[in-house]
Design an enzyme around this catalytic site. Structure first.
Site, PDB file in Angstrom:
ATOM      1  N   ASP A  93       0.922  -1.195   0.116  1.00 43.55           N
ATOM      2  CA  ASP A  93      -0.069  -0.112   0.013  1.00 43.55           C
ATOM      3  C   ASP A  93       0.906   1.103   0.113  1.00 43.55           C
ATOM      4  O   ASP A  93       1.191   1.618   0.973  1.00 43.55           O
ATOM      5  CB  ASP A  93      -0.905  -0.038   1.162  1.00 43.55           C
ATOM      6  N   GLU A 117      -1.571  -1.222  -4.818  1.00 44.11           N
ATOM      7  CA  GLU A 117      -2.878  -0.638  -4.878  1.00 44.11           C
ATOM      8  C   GLU A 117      -2.610   0.409  -6.047  1.00 44.11           C
ATOM      9  O   GLU A 117      -1.608   1.190  -6.182  1.00 44.11           O
ATOM     10  CB  GLU A 117      -3.188   0.306  -3.545  1.00 44.11           C
ATOM     11  N   ASP A 123      -2.396   0.827   7.164  1.00 46.35           N
ATOM     12  CA  ASP A 123      -1.522   0.706   6.012  1.00 46.35           C
ATOM     13  C   ASP A 123      -0.944  -0.563   6.011  1.00 46.35           C
ATOM     14  O   ASP A 123      -1.010  -1.390   4.805  1.00 46.35           O
ATOM     15  CB  ASP A 123      -0.492   1.661   5.876  1.00 46.35           C
TER      16      ASP A 123
END
Lengths: 202, 202
Positions: free
Chosen positions: A9, A70, A143
């Site tokens: 992420d 992501e 995260d």
């Protein structure tokens, strides 16, 4: 033979990193989880260097079969999206230099895959990641949990498409791949979320 | 002792690269110019790998003292800005891994430095780059000329701040540095453009 996925992420302040091994029967096991990053106000080159060194270390240490990142959208918070995109570029290039395939997943796809709802909040994603990986407590910060969710999403979706197949829709390529039958409710949801995201990308 | 600057105008389709040597008297000489990139539709990981390999090759071949990169703003074209930011992340991290300082300059700063007007068009920037570097013809494509303009801008601005000084306002850090006196008209313009850009960044 399980597939090992490194989920990332991306971000300059907190770059979530999570490694999971996933069996053909969808059983997922935590290998490692953590965050890299630097405080705001640090020079951009130093921040990107920290991300670069972290991803190199994780790739060396865990030798994943695939990197799941992501997908960054420009509609996000304008003040942070540039740094997020720069960090994701560093991460993707690091995998590409080693010949490790890179898959991109939208936040909606990830939420749908692990919770069954594409609009789930971070808490719900964290709770499901904890349950899926049979952990005693939720990975922190968010995260880190998001990175694990990305890795699980990628492995599950790959499984849904049959052994040995990585959907080109989820890969870093611009193309799209067909979604096959026999999906669970959650998989149907992400298939729909993805079809929507693909339409939006056109 | 001239300073050698590698200017990079980042992008996935066309990443402009230009190396100049600049003397203390502002005389600038072309060392190398070119573009890297991949066609649209190529997988993102392959595109970022191509940028990564190009910047590594240019850093190896030309051993610049400093890397000057265009500062990416999220206000630009939404469909390309994410890729541009990802490419810039790869470029900045490559320099940082080698300990090469990285400086960021806005397009307005570059236009003002080389043409005297922060609103100059690409053609005007290309013409001035051609003149400054005493070339027979304008470097093509425009991304290549922009990379050279970035490199010249960085070297000139460093010169304006006195030998050995790299303004922290132009570096990749978040801080700002004072602009000293004795500026040319073009330097005053970029100083104004930069002050405006710094205000906008706050």
């Amino acid at each position: 033979m399980p597939i090992r996925v490194l989920g990332v992420d991306p971000g300059l302040t907190r770059c979530g990193l999570g490694v999971v091994d996933v069996e053909g029967n969808r059983r997922a096991t935590l290998v490692a989880v953590g965050v890299a990053g630097t405080v705001a106000g640090t020079a951009l080159d130093a921040r990107l260097l920290a991300i670069s060194e972290a991803i190199e270390l994780w790739l060396d240490t865990h030798t994943p079969d695939v990197l799941a990142v992501e997908r960054v959208f420009s509609q996000l918070n304008v003040s942070t999206v540039m740094g997020t995109a720069q960090a994701s570029g560093v991460v993707i290039a690091a995998a590409a230099r080693r010949g490790i395939p890179v898959a991109l997943h939208t936040p909606t796809e990830v939420k749908a895959a692990v919770t069954g709802s594409g609009s789930a909040n971070k808490e719900a994603v964290g709770r499901m990641v904890t349950k899926i990986l049979r952990l005693d407590e939720m990975p922190r910060p968010a995260d880190a949990a998001d990175a694990l969710a990305l890795a699980i999403t990628h492995a599950w979706r790959r499984g849904a498409l049959g052994p040995g197949h990585v959907s080109s829709a989820g890969s870093a390529s611009a193309g799209g791949g067909p979604v096959q039958g026999g999906l669970t409710a959650a998989q149907r949801l992400w298939a729909e979320a993805e079809a929507k995201a693909k339409r939006a990308r056109r």
